[in-house]
Design an enzyme around this catalytic site. Structure first.
Site, PDB file in Angstrom:
ATOM      1  N   LYS A 124       0.730  -1.427  -0.025  1.00  0.00           N
ATOM      2  CA  LYS A 124       0.052   0.010  -0.008  1.00  0.00           C
ATOM      3  C   LYS A 124       0.956   1.195  -0.081  1.00  0.00           C
ATOM      4  CE  LYS A 124      -3.880  -2.336   2.188  1.00  0.00           C
ATOM      5  NZ  LYS A 124      -4.866  -2.377   3.294  1.00  0.00           N
ATOM      6  N   TYR A 164     -11.966  -3.167  -3.823  1.00  0.00           N
ATOM      7  CA  TYR A 164     -12.517  -3.438  -2.252  1.00  0.00           C
ATOM      8  C   TYR A 164     -14.058  -3.237  -2.388  1.00  0.00           C
ATOM      9  CZ  TYR A 164      -8.023  -2.765  -0.207  1.00  0.00           C
ATOM     10  OH  TYR A 164      -6.744  -2.917   0.457  1.00  0.00           O
ATOM     11  N   ASN A 227      -2.138  -0.341   7.328  1.00  0.00           N
ATOM     12  CA  ASN A 227      -1.535  -1.552   7.634  1.00  0.00           C
ATOM     13  C   ASN A 227      -0.737  -2.023   6.419  1.00  0.00           C
ATOM     14  OD1 ASN A 227      -3.699  -2.274   5.914  1.00  0.00           O
ATOM     15  ND2 ASN A 227      -4.762  -3.675   7.232  1.00  0.00           N
ATOM     16  N   HIS A 230      -1.725  -5.536   1.237  1.00  0.00           N
ATOM     17  CA  HIS A 230      -3.032  -6.241   1.119  1.00  0.00           C
ATOM     18  C   HIS A 230      -2.557  -7.900   0.617  1.00  0.00           C
ATOM     19  CE1 HIS A 230      -6.978  -7.656  -0.874  1.00  0.00           C
ATOM     20  NE2 HIS A 230      -5.990  -8.075  -1.666  1.00  0.00           N
ATOM     21  N   GLU A 241      -8.506 -11.289  -7.970  1.00  0.00           N
ATOM     22  CA  GLU A 241      -7.635 -10.044  -8.055  1.00  0.00           C
ATOM     23  C   GLU A 241      -6.458 -10.013  -9.020  1.00  0.00           C
ATOM     24  OE1 GLU A 241      -8.693  -9.606  -2.986  1.00  0.00           O
ATOM     25  OE2 GLU A 241      -6.824 -10.120  -3.547  1.00  0.00           O
TER      26      GLU A 241
HETATM   27  P1  DAT Z   1      -7.553  -7.484   4.995  1.00  0.00           P
HETATM   28  O1  DAT Z   1      -6.870  -6.427   4.415  1.00  0.00           O
HETATM   29  O2  DAT Z   1      -6.759  -7.966   6.189  1.00  0.00           O
HETATM   30  O3  DAT Z   1      -8.005  -8.424   3.938  1.00  0.00           O
HETATM   31  P2  DAT Z   1     -10.187  -6.421   5.108  1.00  0.00           P
HETATM   32  O4  DAT Z   1     -10.399  -6.924   3.936  1.00  0.00           O
HETATM   33  O5  DAT Z   1     -11.158  -6.791   6.197  1.00  0.00           O
HETATM   34  O6  DAT Z   1      -8.692  -6.561   5.666  1.00  0.00           O
HETATM   35  O7  DAT Z   1      -9.973  -4.942   5.090  1.00  0.00           O
HETATM   36  C1  DAT Z   1      -9.475  -4.264   3.883  1.00  0.00           C
HETATM   37  C2  DAT Z   1      -8.617  -3.035   4.335  1.00  0.00           C
HETATM   38  O8  DAT Z   1      -9.493  -1.946   5.077  1.00  0.00           O
HETATM   39  C3  DAT Z   1      -7.914  -3.491   5.472  1.00  0.00           C
HETATM   40  O9  DAT Z   1      -6.623  -3.791   5.162  1.00  0.00           O
HETATM   41  C4  DAT Z   1      -7.839  -2.175   6.292  1.00  0.00           C
HETATM   42  C5  DAT Z   1      -9.052  -1.256   5.979  1.00  0.00           C
HETATM   43  N1  DAT Z   1      -9.631  -1.721   7.347  1.00  0.00           N
HETATM   44  C6  DAT Z   1     -10.564  -2.783   7.568  1.00  0.00           C
HETATM   45  N2  DAT Z   1     -10.850  -2.699   8.494  1.00  0.00           N
HETATM   46  C7  DAT Z   1     -10.947  -1.344   9.206  1.00  0.00           C
HETATM   47  C8  DAT Z   1     -11.250  -0.451  10.253  1.00  0.00           C
HETATM   48  N3  DAT Z   1     -12.169  -0.843  11.166  1.00  0.00           N
HETATM   49  N4  DAT Z   1     -11.001   1.045   9.949  1.00  0.00           N
HETATM   50  C9  DAT Z   1     -10.342   1.152   9.247  1.00  0.00           C
HETATM   51  N5  DAT Z   1      -9.825   0.554   8.139  1.00  0.00           N
HETATM   52  C10 DAT Z   1      -9.992  -0.572   7.922  1.00  0.00           C
HETATM   53 MG    MG Z   2      -9.341  -8.461   2.525  1.00  0.00          MG
END
Ligand code: DAT
Ligand code: MG
Length: 303
Positions: A124, A164, A227, A230, A241
């Site tokens: 990212k 997303y 974080n 991805h 993807e």
């Molecule tokens: P991952 O990236 O571990 O697959 P995800 O698909 O649930 O997690 O979410 C995609 C991204 O969205 C994640 O990497 C960071 C952001 N995200 C997820 N939950 C969040 C939250 N509660 N607040 C802010 N950003 C969040």
């Molecule tokens: Mg995810």
């Protein structure tokens, strides 16, 4: 030195001298050039002090080399090697030939298709900004995963919203898209055994506060909204993807030089012992070329 000790010393003197002489004879026999320039002398004064006229201890005439020494040693008698039993040799050779034919058509092909699992990983904008690209890629490379696609790009909001789309109803979605579009990203495809699951393990939990130390998120970030990486969460999403971010021609077919050092079954050049225990255990056809080739025997032992 006590009288007793002196007595004992002198009793052993001739034996000591003999041993010393034998040593120097042997030594000078090894150093032909040195001995030629040394003055000939039959005696060596082992007890001469440094003040005395120096006489090199290596001054003993080399013992003339016995003619017998020059004779090459008799070759050890060859013990007829017992031919190892290998009942399915022909089948193995056929399999090897077939595999080599397939490999020449597609250099990325591996014996075990499970090693070709692919996952989509994307660094990212915060990973790029923080100079973590090398560190994160290194983790995948060091683990043994194979990079088959990679680019450095600014992602459009449309592309990110598609990527997303399952999160579109989440409150953090707009900010997620804004942040992901705020700088360059590094989308990649990594290949290897259980790449999707292992990739997720390497990433750590979504929220870094829950990520284990040792994971990428556990080691390199703090906030869920930053974080750094991805990773596909299933085989289906990986396929989706990869197709979204890469054209087929952007994905390389290549056989890593280290593949046989990462996967036991991918050894090509070596010939495992005809009835290698691991093959019997796995109940799989042998990876074999010429079973009589002993050039890799050390590795066979290690297997
Ligand atoms: P991952 O990236 O571990 O697959 P995800 O698909 O649930 O997690 O979410 C995609 C991204 O969205 C994640 O990497 C960071 C952001 N995200 C997820 N939950 C969040 C939250 N509660 N607040 C802010 N950003 C969040
Ligand atoms: Mg995810």
């Amino acid at each position: 030195m006590s009288a007793l000790a002196m007595e004992s010393f002198w009793l052993n003197k001739s034996a000591c001298d003999d041993a010393e002489r034998a040593y120097y004879e042997k030594l000078s026999g090894c150093k032909q050039t040195e001995e030629k320039s040394s003055p000939a002398s039959d005696e060596v004064d082992l007890f001469a002090s440094d003040d005395e006229a120096t006489e090199a201890p290596v001054s003993v005439k080399p013992a003339p080399k016995a003619k017998a020494e020059k004779k090459p040693e008799a070759a050890p008698k060859k013990v007829a090697a017992e031919a190892p039993t290998w009942p399915n040799k022909a089948e193995c050779n056929d399999a090897e030939t077939k595999f080599q034919e397939e490999l020449s058509k597609n250099p990325g092909a591996l014996r075990n298709k499970a090693y070709e699992e692919r996952t989509f990983i994307m660094l990212k904008p915060d990973a790029v900004q923080r100079g973590l690209v090398g560190e994160i890629m290194d983790r995948f490379e060091s683990r043994g995963f194979k990079l088959v696609a990679c680019k450095f790009m600014a992602a459009s909001k449309e592309l990110l919203m598609t990527h997303y789309s399952d999160l579109s109803k989440k409150g953090f979605f707009p900010e997620l898209i804004r942040y992901m579009a705020s700088g360059p990203v590094v989308p990649m495809v990594w290949e290897g055994l259980n790449a999707v699951k292992q990739g997720r393990m390497m990433l750590g939990a979504t929220n870094p506060k829950d990520s284990d130390p040792g994971t990428i998120r556990g080691d390199l970030c703090i906030d869920v909204g930053r974080n750094v990486i991805h990773g596909s969460d299933s085989l289906e999403s990986a396929a989706k993807e990869i197709a979204l971010w890469f054209k087929p021609e952007e994905i390389s077919q290549w056989r890593s030089a280290q593949v046989e050092w990462c996967y036991e079954e991918e050894e090509l050049a070596t010939a495992p012992a005809p009835v290698a225990s691991h093959q019997v255990r796995a109940g799989q056809s042998s990876v074999c070329s010429d079973p009589w080739d002993t050039s890799h025997s050390a590795r066979q032992v290690l297997i």
